[in-house]
Design an enzyme around this catalytic site. Structure first.
Site, PDB file in Angstrom:
ATOM      1  N   CYS A  21      14.604 -14.323  39.136  1.00  0.00           N
ATOM      2  CA  CYS A  21      13.827 -13.323  39.848  1.00  0.00           C
ATOM      3  C   CYS A  21      13.191 -13.953  41.088  1.00  0.00           C
ATOM      4  O   CYS A  21      13.154 -15.175  41.221  1.00  0.00           O
ATOM      5  CB  CYS A  21      12.744 -12.744  38.933  1.00  0.00           C
ATOM      6  SG  CYS A  21      11.395 -13.874  38.573  1.00  0.00           S
ATOM      7  N   CYS A  24      10.485 -16.528  40.419  1.00  0.00           N
ATOM      8  CA  CYS A  24      10.972 -17.825  39.943  1.00  0.00           C
ATOM      9  C   CYS A  24      11.548 -18.618  41.110  1.00  0.00           C
ATOM     10  O   CYS A  24      11.408 -19.840  41.170  1.00  0.00           O
ATOM     11  CB  CYS A  24      11.998 -17.642  38.836  1.00  0.00           C
ATOM     12  SG  CYS A  24      11.221 -17.319  37.226  1.00  0.00           S
ATOM     13  N   CYS A 125      15.194 -11.716  34.408  1.00  0.00           N
ATOM     14  CA  CYS A 125      15.344 -13.037  34.999  1.00  0.00           C
ATOM     15  C   CYS A 125      15.823 -14.049  33.951  1.00  0.00           C
ATOM     16  O   CYS A 125      15.281 -14.104  32.851  1.00  0.00           O
ATOM     17  CB  CYS A 125      14.014 -13.470  35.592  1.00  0.00           C
ATOM     18  SG  CYS A 125      13.950 -15.178  36.132  1.00  0.00           S
ATOM     19  N   CYS A 128      12.527 -16.804  33.643  1.00  0.00           N
ATOM     20  CA  CYS A 128      11.213 -16.470  33.055  1.00  0.00           C
ATOM     21  C   CYS A 128      11.315 -15.367  32.001  1.00  0.00           C
ATOM     22  O   CYS A 128      10.308 -14.988  31.409  1.00  0.00           O
ATOM     23  CB  CYS A 128      10.220 -16.085  34.142  1.00  0.00           C
ATOM     24  SG  CYS A 128      10.607 -14.527  34.955  1.00  0.00           S
ATOM     25  N   ASP A 361     -32.822 -29.315  -4.036  1.00  0.00           N
ATOM     26  CA  ASP A 361     -32.108 -28.859  -5.222  1.00  0.00           C
ATOM     27  C   ASP A 361     -32.382 -27.375  -5.448  1.00  0.00           C
ATOM     28  O   ASP A 361     -33.343 -26.828  -4.915  1.00  0.00           O
ATOM     29  CB  ASP A 361     -32.563 -29.656  -6.456  1.00  0.00           C
ATOM     30  CG  ASP A 361     -32.075 -31.101  -6.391  1.00  0.00           C
ATOM     31  OD1 ASP A 361     -31.069 -31.359  -5.694  1.00  0.00           O
ATOM     32  OD2 ASP A 361     -32.711 -31.962  -7.032  1.00  0.00           O
TER      33      ASP A 361
END
Ligand SMILES: *[C@@H]1O[C@H](CO)[C@@H](O)[C@H](O)[C@H]1NC(C)=O
Ligand SMILES: *[C@@H]1O[C@H](CO)[C@@H](O)[C@H](O)[C@H]1NC(C)=O
Ligand SMILES: *[C@@H]1O[C@H](CO)[C@@H](O)[C@H](O)[C@H]1NC(C)=O
Ligand SMILES: *[C@@H]1O[C@H](CO)[C@@H](O)[C@H](O)[C@H]1NC(C)=O
Ligand SMILES: [Zn+2]
Length: 546
Positions: A21, A24, A125, A128, A361
């Site tokens: 794409c 990218c 793409c 990606c 305690d």
């Protein structure tokens, strides 16, 4: 206009052809300008196509020209006024120039542009897997913002974290190897680490969109509130598997991980595997996926908030923490649960972690100013309470049960809670014990105890705690004592001791394991019937004036 250089052309061409794409492509061209990613993917694609078509155009022109201008257009790096590329990166340039081209050329250009456009726009793409395409759009930002709003957190900034499927690294590597050859030819100094990460690009696009959806909230790089977005792509989950045989060492089973193919392990394996071996197992460029990633989950997490205070315990049948023996609960409640319930609901936290300066305690009361405690509130949906609200909260705890009370309730930092444990052993604690004596005693028989100062005693680990504590002899100091006779067989003994002194054992002797002890001092059998903690002298947290 995209900030691309002529030298990027072969890269752009190759990546577009491989099915990457536009975003990218920008990543691989190391474009660091955030705005370049924020513009619509379509527009970027058009620009990129124009950019490379023009290069093709330029080449054919050159070939056809009777007098090829060598210096002008063969060097992609030339950017002088004569460089044809200079002007052609702009979106309109291709069209404008095309109109001057012969019709055949124009057609070819338009055709290739529209083909590639249809291709690039509709297809997922290869690199990606759609993350920087439809998954980076406004509608996604709306979805994320809605998910955040639904959780009803109180926050004024957030940090976005992104979790991507591990196999994305394999695709990225394949794309890198794909263009690496090109890069070498062009003697570019580009390195794999210079490529902008998918995660980064995603954030550059989405941060401002999400911020806009969550009005007034800034999306920053560091915040106490984290919004995690997770993507998965089951279709290609098996893409990583060949790495396990190529690099068995990288994939070791770890607990609480569903798969050994974590992103870290995959990255490590990809660093180790030689290119030729990788290429034998995985196509280069990566194959076309059928679908894009899916947006799995939005997870919100607020860092812990710490609340501190002091508590009183007025009940002799209340353990400090839930008392469970063999999986069965022995007492219906506990100090920490009584305190935690109203605090958890005020801060809308998911859970808590309680700690205190020592503990008493189950049958021991804690009086006086109380015992310092701190509570870590996990994933609080609210993190700030005003002073008045803290006071209301304190009142709510006080009213919730007559077994406990709290004071000095306040929000503190994680670091400050360390001060509660600081020098704990050196601190002084004051107690009152109700002592039984076998022999009847008179006031004068016990008065000598009031005169004893700084009595050093040796305590072997008490029998009653031996199952959870190592056997040792501890030396402790009884700083002072005072007595108040009740009747011939009972008296109150007040003690100031070093923290960590076992008072019960000092009184009854623990079969001679504590020496000296009260039996020895009084020369009669003694036992302890009741014990109260009168003060825990730790000056933290700071007192809050009423
Ligand atoms: C541009 O190229 C032409 C011919 O190709 C040449 O005559 C001219 O001097 C060049 N101009 C510059 C500024 O390099
Ligand atoms: C580039 O474009 C500018 C104006 O857009 C023009 O003046 C110039 O001559 C062009 N240069 C080339 C080499 O085409
Ligand atoms: C609780 O606190 C302890 C000690 O500070 C820590 O080790 C533990 O991880 C905490 N638990 C949670 C759930 O945060
Ligand atoms: C809660 O109880 C403590 C201990 O008795 C007291 O000091 C404090 O003022 C009380 N706070 C509120 C708000 O009631
Ligand atoms: Zn992409």
């Amino acid at each position: 206009m995209l900030p691309l250089k002529d030298k990027d052309k072969p890269l752009v061409q190759k990546l577009l052809a491989a099915g990457c794409c536009a975003r990218c492509v920008l990543r691989f061209c190391c474009v660091g300008l955030h705005a370049a990613y924020r513009q619509p993917c379509q527009d970027s694609l058009k620009e990129l196509q124009a950019f490379v078509s023009d290069a093709e155009n330029g080449k054919s022109e050159q070939a056809a020209a009777p007098e090829p201008a060598e210096g002008n257009s063969t060097s992609h790096d030339a950017a002088g006024p004569n460089s044809t590329e200079e002007n052609s990166t702009s979106q309109d340039a291709a069209g404008a120039e095309a109109s001057e081209d012969p019709p055949s050329k124009r057609m070819k250009l338009e055709q290739s542009v529209s083909e590639a456009q249809a291709d690039g726009a509709s297809r997922v793409c290869v690199c990606c897997l759609g993350i920087l395409q439809q998954l980076s759009e406004h509608t996604q930002a709306v979805k994320i913002a809605e998910a955040v709003k639904a959780e009803n957190y109180e926050f004024d900034s957030l940090v976005l974290s992104v979790s991507l499927p591990a196999q994305l690294c394999v695709r990225e590597h394949s794309c890198w190897l794909h263009v690496k050859k090109e890069v070498r030819e062009k003697c570019m100094t580009l390195d794999k680490d210079d490529v902008i990460q998918v995660k980064e690009a995603f954030k550059w696009i989405m941060q401002s969109l999400i911020a806009k959806e969550l009005r007034g909230v800034s999306v920053v790089t560091k915040s106490v509130f984290e919004v995690g977005v997770e993507f998965t792509h089951p279709e290609t989950d098996a893409d990583c598997h060949f790495l396990a045989t190529a690099c068995p060492d990288c994939f070791k089973p770890t607990k609480n991980k569903l798969s050994v193919f974590t992103r870290m392990a995959v990255v490590k394996a990809l660093e180790k595997i030689p290119a030729d071996k990788f290429l034998k197992h995985y196509p280069c460029p990566p194959p076309r996926p059928a679908g894009s990633c899916s947006f799995q989950d939005v997870q919100c997490l607020h860092v812990a908030v710490f609340v501190a205070g002091r508590y009183n315990k007025f009940c002799r049948s209340l353990p400090q923490t839930p008392w469970v023996i063999d999986g069965e609960r022995r007492m219906e409640s506990s100090v920490e649960e009584l305190i935690a319930a109203p605090i958890l609901s005020a801060f809308r936290a998911d859970g808590f972690n309680f700690s205190s300066s020592g503990r008493e305690d189950v049958d021991v009361r804690t009086l006086g100013n109380g015992r310092p405690f701190a509570m870590e509130l996990l994933n609080p949906h609210r993190s700030r309470l005003s002073r008045a609200e803290m006071k209301q909260l304190q009142e709510a705890i006080n009213k919730s049960s007559d077994k406990i009370r709290v004071r000095d309730l306040q929000i503190v930092t994680r670091e400050a809670t360390g001060r509660m444990k600081e020098g704990e052993e050196e601190k002084t604690k004051s107690y009152t014990a109700l002592v039984w004596t076998q022999k009847p005693v008179q006031k004068d028989d016990i008065a000598f105890l009031d005169e004893i100062k700084e009595l050093s005693i040796d305590q072997k680990t008490p029998l009653r705690v031996l199952h959870r504590r190592a056997l040792a002899v501890r030396q402790r100091l009884v700083h002072s004592m005072s007595t108040r006779l009740l009747d011939p067989h009972h008296f109150y003994l007040s003690l100031k001791t070093q923290a960590g002194t076992y008072i019960k054992e000092f009184v009854h002797g623990d079969f001679g394991r504590t020496k000296p002890n009260l039996c020895e001092l009084l020369k009669t059998d003694t036992d302890i019937l009741e014990l109260d903690v009168e003060s825990v002298d730790v000056d933290w947290p700071p007192a809050i004036p009423e």
